[in-house]
Scaffold this active site. Structure first.
Site, short mmCIF file in Angstrom:
data_model
loop_
_atom_site.label_atom_id
_atom_site.label_comp_id
_atom_site.label_asym_id
_atom_site.label_seq_id
_atom_site.Cartn_x
_atom_site.Cartn_y
_atom_site.Cartn_z
N ALA A 1 -21.68 1.16 -7.27
CA ALA A 1 -20.61 0.70 -6.02
C ALA A 1 -19.42 -0.16 -6.90
O ALA A 1 -19.93 -1.10 -7.79
CB ALA A 1 -21.17 -0.05 -5.21
N GLY B 1 -17.48 2.54 -7.24
CA GLY B 1 -17.38 4.03 -7.74
C GLY B 1 -16.40 4.45 -8.73
O GLY B 1 -16.14 5.49 -9.14
N GLY B 2 -15.98 3.20 -9.69
CA GLY B 2 -15.04 3.26 -10.76
C GLY B 2 -15.60 4.43 -11.74
O GLY B 2 -15.09 5.77 -11.84
N GLU C 1 -26.45 2.71 -5.70
CA GLU C 1 -26.05 1.27 -5.41
C GLU C 1 -27.23 0.56 -4.59
O GLU C 1 -27.52 1.14 -3.49
CB GLU C 1 -24.80 1.12 -4.72
CG GLU C 1 -24.62 -0.26 -4.19
CD GLU C 1 -24.25 -1.33 -5.42
OE1 GLU C 1 -23.93 -1.07 -6.34
OE2 GLU C 1 -24.66 -2.11 -5.02
N ASP D 1 -33.51 0.34 -5.31
CA ASP D 1 -33.57 -0.64 -6.33
C ASP D 1 -33.97 0.05 -7.74
O ASP D 1 -34.71 1.18 -7.61
CB ASP D 1 -34.71 -1.32 -6.11
CG ASP D 1 -35.11 -2.57 -7.01
OD1 ASP D 1 -34.35 -3.90 -6.58
OD2 ASP D 1 -35.49 -2.49 -7.76
N CYS E 1 -18.60 -6.42 -17.95
CA CYS E 1 -17.17 -6.86 -17.96
C CYS E 1 -17.14 -8.20 -18.31
O CYS E 1 -16.57 -9.12 -17.75
CB CYS E 1 -16.46 -6.55 -16.89
SG CYS E 1 -17.10 -6.94 -15.24
N1 SAM Z 1 -20.05 0.66 -11.89
C1 SAM Z 1 -19.31 -0.09 -10.89
C2 SAM Z 1 -17.72 0.44 -10.55
O1 SAM Z 1 -17.33 1.17 -12.00
O2 SAM Z 1 -16.92 0.64 -9.95
C3 SAM Z 1 -19.19 -1.35 -10.83
C4 SAM Z 1 -20.45 -2.03 -11.00
S1 SAM Z 1 -20.87 -3.70 -10.76
C5 SAM Z 1 -20.32 -4.29 -12.35
C6 SAM Z 1 -22.38 -3.89 -10.74
C7 SAM Z 1 -23.01 -3.25 -9.61
O3 SAM Z 1 -24.49 -3.55 -9.49
C8 SAM Z 1 -22.54 -3.91 -8.15
O4 SAM Z 1 -22.40 -2.93 -7.19
C9 SAM Z 1 -24.11 -4.64 -7.62
O5 SAM Z 1 -23.95 -4.57 -6.17
C10 SAM Z 1 -25.08 -4.03 -8.25
N2 SAM Z 1 -26.34 -4.63 -8.52
C11 SAM Z 1 -26.52 -6.21 -8.18
N3 SAM Z 1 -27.79 -6.35 -8.52
C12 SAM Z 1 -28.38 -5.21 -8.70
C13 SAM Z 1 -29.63 -5.02 -9.35
N4 SAM Z 1 -30.82 -6.13 -9.38
N5 SAM Z 1 -29.94 -3.82 -9.76
C14 SAM Z 1 -29.00 -2.99 -9.59
N6 SAM Z 1 -27.71 -3.13 -9.42
C15 SAM Z 1 -27.25 -4.37 -8.99
#
Ligand code: SAM
Length: 458
Positions: free
Chosen positions: A108, A110-111, A130, A157, A227
């Site tokens: 999420a 969704g990029g 997500e 998860d 990032c």
């Molecule tokens: N890939 C997405 C995009 O390009 O739009 C951005 C992802 S963002 C950097 C990281 C995501 O990991 C967030 O949506 C967050 O909710 C999720 N996240 C947080 N804790 C997590 C966990 N323990 N395991 C897996 N995902 C997790």
């Protein structure tokens, strides 16, 4: 630069005499970039290309995306340029000799998933996951708008993927991180930074990769990205992972002119590194590239992989033939789909993915799969997701052309007088973009745009 002092200190140390250039770039306005949806976009594309992304373009200035109906119709995604580098990885590293099962684990909003949906073929299957439920719904919305039928959206998860041993050919872990690379664009993120949070992120990232590792095939590809500039979440994590799991690092072909910094780190002599190989990571700095901070490293699994589950009986409920015959007319290529019932909804599932989707639906919490085509409670009513699908057969419906003002009112779910004498369901379009459905009732009309998706402030 109004940055936490410990973070500044570590930047100074890692950048050395480039620190001043970094500081200068940090005070410049960040570039604006989009990635277009080739399945929908019509007309000319902008001229300033993101070098490593076939569909990526820089814009001269930031328009109001909210006020562009085509943005809501999934013609393009607003995506930071550095992170579009995944397109280059997909083109140069993903296997091309067989169909792929690809997992975007932290997906999420969704990029990366919409980018992957564009890079993959119809024969490939994308699972966009997500863990946070509310964010999984935003992911499903953006995935629907992108319109590809070979996507499953899940809300699990990472640990729960252990039920799918050796299932995926490619896994993308775009890990939750301390976000240092985004501080220029979103200065308020700096408030969440602390050394303690970096430690937490780093530990979580390690756990995520270990949790998902078994579901990657032997020889499969794992793309790890963040990032952040923080080595603790990047190189040091991969160094640690190399002591836990077996992989070889994939060296990418990166033209010099792109100015991406390759960090060869490794520990060839270390007892800890099971493969004994160097690991390559790729760093994007705002003073070197036209984009924000980003890190990526690509691993190929050398560990043996168990594979669970063989052929299994598909137990989806087929849609009754009367429903199937009617909704078949609504798709461009109905012969490529099986029509099934999920509760009151009729879904179209690509035939080639039915078995895999069935398995996923049994083992995971699936938010969405295939194309949600119709609500069958009282007769068949087309669902909003169908209107966004690249499979929609527009000629099966009455079309109402809206002006830009009307289109924005429609997208805000406002009521307005539609200048159309047709009665019944009509497809709202604006300048080639498909927006959704209205039920036209003569002197009034029901706006069927999903409430949760509406523009909240026009
Ligand atoms: N890939 C997405 C995009 O390009 O739009 C951005 C992802 S963002 C950097 C990281 C995501 O990991 C967030 O949506 C967050 O909710 C999720 N996240 C947080 N804790 C997590 C966990 N323990 N395991 C897996 N995902 C997790």
């Amino acid at each position: 630069m109004n940055l936490p002092s410990a973070h500044l200190e570590s930047l100074r140390k890692s950048l050395g005499n480039e620190f001043d250039q970094f500081a200068q770039a940090y005070n410049e306005t960040p570039p604006v970039s989009i990635r277009i949806n080739k399945g929908k976009w019509q007309g000319e594309t902008p001229s300033d290309h993101v070098p490593w992304s076939e569909d990526g373009y820089y814009l001269k200035e930031r328009p109001s995306f909210t006020h562009d109906p085509k943005f809501h119709a999934g013609w393009y995604y607003v995506q930071e340029a550095s992170s579009q580098f995944l397109s280059h990885i997909a083109k140069t590293v993903f296997p091309k000799d067989h169909s792929l099962k690809v997992l975007d684990l932290c997906a999420a909003p969704g990029g990366k998933s919409t980018l992957l949906a564009s890079e993959l073929n119809e024969e490939d299957l994308l699972v966009s996951n997500e863990v946070i439920r509310t964010r999984a719904h935003i992911l499903a919305e953006n995935s629907s708008k992108w319109g590809k039928p070979n996507v499953v959206v899940t809300n699990n998860d990472p640990e729960q993927f252990q039920k799918l041993k050796g299932f995926f050919d490619v896994i993308v872990v775009d890990a939750p991180c301390s976000g240092e690379g985004l501080f220029r664009r979103d200065p308020e993120l700096t408030g969440e930074w602390s050394e303690e949070n970096v430690n937490l992120c780093s530990a979580r990232q390690r756990r995520i990769v270990l949790d998902i590792w078994d579901s990657l095939k032997e020889g499969g590809i794992l793309v790890y990205s963040t990032c952040t500039f923080n080595a603790q979440e990047n190189e040091e994590n991969l160094e640690w992972l190399a002591s836990q799991i077996g992989f070889e690092s994939v060296k990418l072909e990166v033209p010099k002119g792109w100015n991406i910094v390759e960090s060869d780190f490794g520990f060839a002599q270390s007892d800890n590194n099971r493969s004994g190989n160097k690991v390559s990571g790729y760093r994007f700095y705002p003073h070197k590239v036209k984009g924000e901070g980003f890190f990526v490293s690509v691993l190929r699994k050398t560990d043996e992989s168990e594979q669970t589950g063989g052929k299994e009986k598909v137990l989806f409920t087929p849609a009754p033939s009367k429903e199937r015959n009617e909704v078949s007319l609504w798709l461009k290529n109905p012969e490529q789909f099986d029509f099934i019932r999920r509760g009151d909804h009729v879904l179209a599932l690509p035939k080639i993915h039915v078995e895999s989707v069935h398995r996923l639906s049994r083992l995971l919490n699936c938010v969405q799969y295939g194309i949600p085509v119709a609500d069958a409670q009282k007769g068949l009513k087309p669902l909003h997701e169908l209107s966004q699908s690249i499979q929609l057969n527009t000629s099966a419906f009455h079309v109402t052309e809206l002006s830009k003002d009307e289109a924005l009112k429609f997208l805000a779910k406002e009521d307005f007088k539609v200048n159309d004498s047709h009665k019944g369901i009509a497809l709202m379009m604006h300048d080639g973009a498909t927006l959704g459905w209205m039920n036209l009732l003569g002197n009034r009309a029901n706006n069927l745009y999903p409430k949760e998706w509406r523009i909240r402030r026009l």
